[in-house]
Write a protein that holds these residues in place. Structure first.
Motif, mmCIF file in Angstrom:
data_model
loop_
_atom_site.group_PDB
_atom_site.id
_atom_site.type_symbol
_atom_site.label_atom_id
_atom_site.label_comp_id
_atom_site.label_asym_id
_atom_site.label_seq_id
_atom_site.Cartn_x
_atom_site.Cartn_y
_atom_site.Cartn_z
ATOM 1 N N ALA A 89 51.567 33.303 9.645
ATOM 2 C CA ALA A 89 52.833 33.435 8.912
ATOM 3 C C ALA A 89 52.770 34.645 7.982
ATOM 4 O O ALA A 89 53.752 35.399 7.852
ATOM 5 C CB ALA A 89 53.133 32.160 8.131
ATOM 6 N N PHE A 90 51.620 34.843 7.343
ATOM 7 C CA PHE A 90 51.448 36.001 6.461
ATOM 8 C C PHE A 90 51.489 37.303 7.276
ATOM 9 O O PHE A 90 52.104 38.283 6.855
ATOM 10 C CB PHE A 90 50.139 35.881 5.677
ATOM 11 C CG PHE A 90 49.847 37.065 4.800
ATOM 12 C CD1 PHE A 90 50.713 37.429 3.784
ATOM 13 C CD2 PHE A 90 48.716 37.828 5.010
ATOM 14 C CE1 PHE A 90 50.449 38.537 2.978
ATOM 15 C CE2 PHE A 90 48.443 38.933 4.211
ATOM 16 C CZ PHE A 90 49.312 39.277 3.197
ATOM 17 N N ALA A 91 50.857 37.303 8.444
ATOM 18 C CA ALA A 91 50.888 38.488 9.310
ATOM 19 C C ALA A 91 52.332 38.821 9.694
ATOM 20 O O ALA A 91 52.731 39.990 9.678
ATOM 21 C CB ALA A 91 50.041 38.256 10.562
ATOM 22 N N LYS A 92 53.135 37.813 10.007
ATOM 23 C CA LYS A 92 54.551 38.037 10.345
ATOM 24 C C LYS A 92 55.289 38.641 9.155
ATOM 25 O O LYS A 92 56.143 39.515 9.322
ATOM 26 C CB LYS A 92 55.231 36.730 10.772
ATOM 27 C CG LYS A 92 54.770 36.224 12.100
ATOM 28 C CD LYS A 92 55.275 37.100 13.211
ATOM 29 C CE LYS A 92 54.832 36.576 14.556
ATOM 30 N NZ LYS A 92 54.688 37.606 15.552
ATOM 31 N N LYS A 93 54.970 38.184 7.968
ATOM 32 C CA LYS A 93 55.581 38.756 6.754
ATOM 33 C C LYS A 93 55.229 40.242 6.639
ATOM 34 O O LYS A 93 56.092 41.077 6.361
ATOM 35 C CB LYS A 93 55.119 37.987 5.525
ATOM 36 C CG LYS A 93 55.693 38.482 4.232
ATOM 37 C CD LYS A 93 55.173 37.672 3.052
ATOM 38 C CE LYS A 93 55.620 38.281 1.744
ATOM 39 N NZ LYS A 93 55.044 37.587 0.591
#
Length: 189
Positions: free
Chosen positions: A41-45
């Protein structure tokens, strides 16, 4: 999947040098302490962000460090490797490999106050979003310092400052946070 070889990042024109950088792909290595789903999820952000071409590497490194520090990895080491991708019309897409040395996860051992205060320690502690035993979230600690400042200013202490000091107990993986208070003069109504 294997990435294309990293390009040097050298540009041939001032136009290329000023193209905003857009992260298209993020891969983390060495990061096991945070749930994979949360890392994704952080990578997508990160993949939704764009950066001016100058100083972007430091900005990305700092954002990644802050993410781990929110999870108690206060001594995290982060190294970002960049892979230039085929340039879009006006942006330079990049893929990044982020090597993370998490270190140990720390908890708040104790919150202490130093210096005179017009308010009780209970009242001050209520303004801090961290409690003894919590995983030490550096951003929560910072927001607590902002809340302290707002509280003091709202009560007429316009010159109030506070300085955090940390004492790391590596064996216990705990940090004592001491906040040095300087109220300054209370303003007259």
């Amino acid at each position: 999947s294997r990435r294309p070889p990293a390009q040097s990042g050298a540009t041939n024109s001032a136009q290329d040098a000023e193209s905003p950088l857009v992260i298209r792909d993020v891969k983390f290595a060495g990061a096991n302490g945070i749930d994979q789903e949360e890392q994704q999820a952080f990578a997508k952000k990160l993949e939704s962000m764009s950066f001016p071409s100058r100083d972007w590497h430091d900005d990305v490194t700092e954002i990644v460090k802050q993410f781990w520090q929110q999870h108690g990895y206060v001594l995290v080491g982060v190294w970002v490797e960049v892979h230039m991708l085929k340039k879009d019309a006006d942006k330079q897409p990049v893929a990044i490999d982020v090597n993370v040395n998490e270190g140990e996860q720390y908890r708040l051992k104790e919150l202490q106050w130093m210096g005179p205060s017009a308010f009780s320690t209970e009242e001050l502690a209520a303004l801090m979003p961290l409690k003894d035993g919590d995983i030490l979230d550096v951003l929560k600690a910072r927001s607590g310092l902002v809340a302290l400042r707002r509280h003091y200013v709202s009560k007429g202490y316009m010159q109030f400052t506070c300085v955090p000091h940390t004492k790391i107990d590596r064996q216990a993986r705990a940090i004592t946070l001491t906040i040095d208070l300087d109220e300054g003069q209370k303003s007259s109504p």
